[in-house]
Write a protein that holds these residues in place. Structure first.
Motif, PDB file in Angstrom:
ATOM      1  N   UNK A 222      16.802  30.043  44.908  1.00 16.37           N
ATOM      2  CA  UNK A 222      16.434  28.887  44.090  1.00 16.37           C
ATOM      3  C   UNK A 222      15.058  29.094  43.456  1.00 16.37           C
ATOM      4  N   UNK A 223      14.101  29.524  44.274  1.00 16.53           N
ATOM      5  CA  UNK A 223      12.737  29.684  43.777  1.00 16.53           C
ATOM      6  C   UNK A 223      12.610  30.852  42.804  1.00 16.53           C
ATOM      7  N   UNK A 225      14.965  31.902  40.698  1.00 20.73           N
ATOM      8  CA  UNK A 225      15.507  31.446  39.412  1.00 20.73           C
ATOM      9  C   UNK A 225      14.551  30.459  38.752  1.00 20.73           C
ATOM     10  N   UNK A 226      13.985  29.566  39.551  1.00 24.97           N
ATOM     11  CA  UNK A 226      13.035  28.597  39.009  1.00 24.97           C
ATOM     12  C   UNK A 226      11.820  29.317  38.417  1.00 24.97           C
ATOM     13  N   UNK A 227      11.300  30.312  39.136  1.00 25.01           N
ATOM     14  CA  UNK A 227      10.142  31.062  38.646  1.00 25.01           C
ATOM     15  C   UNK A 227      10.479  31.807  37.355  1.00 25.01           C
ATOM     16  N   UNK A 228      11.679  32.368  37.294  1.00 28.05           N
ATOM     17  CA  UNK A 228      12.118  33.100  36.101  1.00 28.05           C
ATOM     18  C   UNK A 228      12.163  32.175  34.881  1.00 28.05           C
ATOM     19  N   UNK A 229      12.790  31.017  35.039  1.00 31.60           N
ATOM     20  CA  UNK A 229      12.932  30.100  33.902  1.00 31.60           C
ATOM     21  C   UNK A 229      11.619  29.407  33.572  1.00 31.60           C
ATOM     22  N   UNK A 230      10.812  29.104  34.587  1.00 34.19           N
ATOM     23  CA  UNK A 230       9.484  28.556  34.311  1.00 34.19           C
ATOM     24  C   UNK A 230       8.619  29.586  33.589  1.00 34.19           C
ATOM     25  N   UNK A 231       8.784  30.858  33.950  1.00 36.83           N
ATOM     26  CA  UNK A 231       8.069  31.912  33.252  1.00 36.83           C
ATOM     27  C   UNK A 231       8.458  31.990  31.792  1.00 36.83           C
ATOM     28  N   UNK A 232       9.755  31.799  31.520  1.00 37.67           N
ATOM     29  CA  UNK A 232      10.225  31.785  30.132  1.00 37.67           C
ATOM     30  C   UNK A 232       9.604  30.622  29.361  1.00 37.67           C
ATOM     31  N   UNK A 233       9.517  29.468  30.019  1.00 34.50           N
ATOM     32  CA  UNK A 233       8.865  28.326  29.374  1.00 34.50           C
ATOM     33  C   UNK A 233       7.410  28.651  29.038  1.00 34.50           C
ATOM     34  N   UNK A 234       6.709  29.262  29.976  1.00 33.70           N
ATOM     35  CA  UNK A 234       5.301  29.595  29.750  1.00 33.70           C
ATOM     36  C   UNK A 234       5.153  30.560  28.579  1.00 33.70           C
ATOM     37  N   UNK A 235       6.059  31.530  28.487  1.00 33.64           N
ATOM     38  CA  UNK A 235       5.985  32.500  27.386  1.00 33.64           C
ATOM     39  C   UNK A 235       6.229  31.835  26.041  1.00 33.64           C
ATOM     40  N   UNK A 236       7.174  30.917  26.004  1.00 34.09           N
ATOM     41  CA  UNK A 236       7.451  30.231  24.738  1.00 34.09           C
ATOM     42  C   UNK A 236       6.342  29.242  24.372  1.00 34.09           C
ATOM     43  N   UNK A 237       5.749  28.611  25.366  1.00 33.40           N
ATOM     44  CA  UNK A 237       4.629  27.708  25.069  1.00 33.40           C
ATOM     45  C   UNK A 237       3.439  28.491  24.521  1.00 33.40           C
ATOM     46  N   UNK A 238       3.214  29.690  25.046  1.00 35.54           N
ATOM     47  CA  UNK A 238       2.153  30.537  24.519  1.00 35.54           C
ATOM     48  C   UNK A 238       2.440  30.896  23.067  1.00 35.54           C
ATOM     49  N   UNK A 239       3.688  31.252  22.787  1.00 31.08           N
ATOM     50  CA  UNK A 239       4.066  31.587  21.415  1.00 31.08           C
ATOM     51  C   UNK A 239       3.904  30.381  20.496  1.00 31.08           C
TER      52      UNK A 239
END
Length: 251
Positions: A222-223, A225-239
């Motif tokens: 669970x954690x 997958x959560x870290x993976x998708x939260x990481x994707x959010x962080x990358x897109x917010x940076x962009x």
């Protein structure tokens, strides 16, 4: 009742499935299909429109979400009504691939759903499902190493995890959002070296998910997958911030 053969290419702001579902909606509105009629089979639609079975399934899922059709076990897909839901009502599978804010909205939903799917996969996966998840992970790396597109391989891995949860609703969710699962705005903004680094990072994150599922560790899966998708959010917010800075400086 046949459909005219067309070649469907990718168009800005949508996917092949989006355009196919739109065409089918229009045909339903125009009376080509009426309530009670059976849609052409998956094979017929695939051949008539020159698209894959995956595209056809995503298009049908979109029609089902709108309450236009229903699938009857062993019989096919039938028209329910010619009046779709209010077009202003937001739908899960509608995503503007060119807007980062739209990508972020989809990722928020995915965190909630896919984290639990991974946790259940750790508890419920069969040996065959575990093997398939591992193979999908290896296939993703082969695409990276060959310099080939990775979107389909990434989708296949996430879908394999959802299937291993052994709850059909998780698979239905993944099928419904389809290609929106793997937005690629971020890759279009990177150099070739940056893209390779980004894909390697994704593969490493996937590896932690796969390892946790193989170990049967519900919490770790669970954690991861959560870290993976939260990481994707962080990358897109940076962009998103970088794009905002460029607009501000050029304005």
């Amino acid at each position: 009742m046949g459909l005219e053969r067309q070649t469907h290419g990718r168009k800005k702001g949508g996917t092949l499935a989006f355009h196919l579902s739109g065409e089918l909606r229009q045909q339903i509105r125009d009376g080509m299909f009426r309530a009670g009629d059976k849609l052409p089979s998956e094979t017929q639609l695939t051949e008539a429109h020159g698209v894959s079975r995956t595209v056809v399934r995503e298009a049908i899922a979109s029609l089902r979400a709108d309450g236009l059709v229903e699938a009857r076990q062993g019989a096919g897909v039938f028209i329910l009504t010619s009046s779709p839901i209010d077009p202003t009502t937001p739908r899960l599978q509608d995503m503007d691939h060119n807007r980062i804010s739209s990508v972020l909205e989809m990722l928020e939903i995915r965190v909630a759903v896919e984290s639990e799917a991974a946790a259940l996969a750790a508890l419920r996966r069969s040996p065959q499902q575990e093997e398939h998840i591992i193979e999908c992970h290896h296939a993703h790396m082969r695409q990276i190493q060959a310099g080939l597109p990775t979107a389909e391989a990434e989708y296949a891995l996430h879908l394999a995890v959802a299937k291993a949860a052994n709850s059909p609703k998780f698979v239905a969710f993944m099928t419904l959002i389809g290609e929106a699962l793997v937005p690629r705005i971020i890759l279009n903004k990177r150099s070739e070296a940056g893209e390779t680094e980004y894909l390697a990072q994704l593969h490493e994150e996937h590896g932690r998910i796969v390892d946790a599922i193989s170990a049967g560790d519900e919490h770790a899966a669970r954690e991861a997958m959560r870290a993976h998708l939260n990481g994707s959010q962080a990358r897109y917010r940076l962009l998103q911030r970088q794009n905002s800075d460029i607009t501000t400086k050029s304005g």
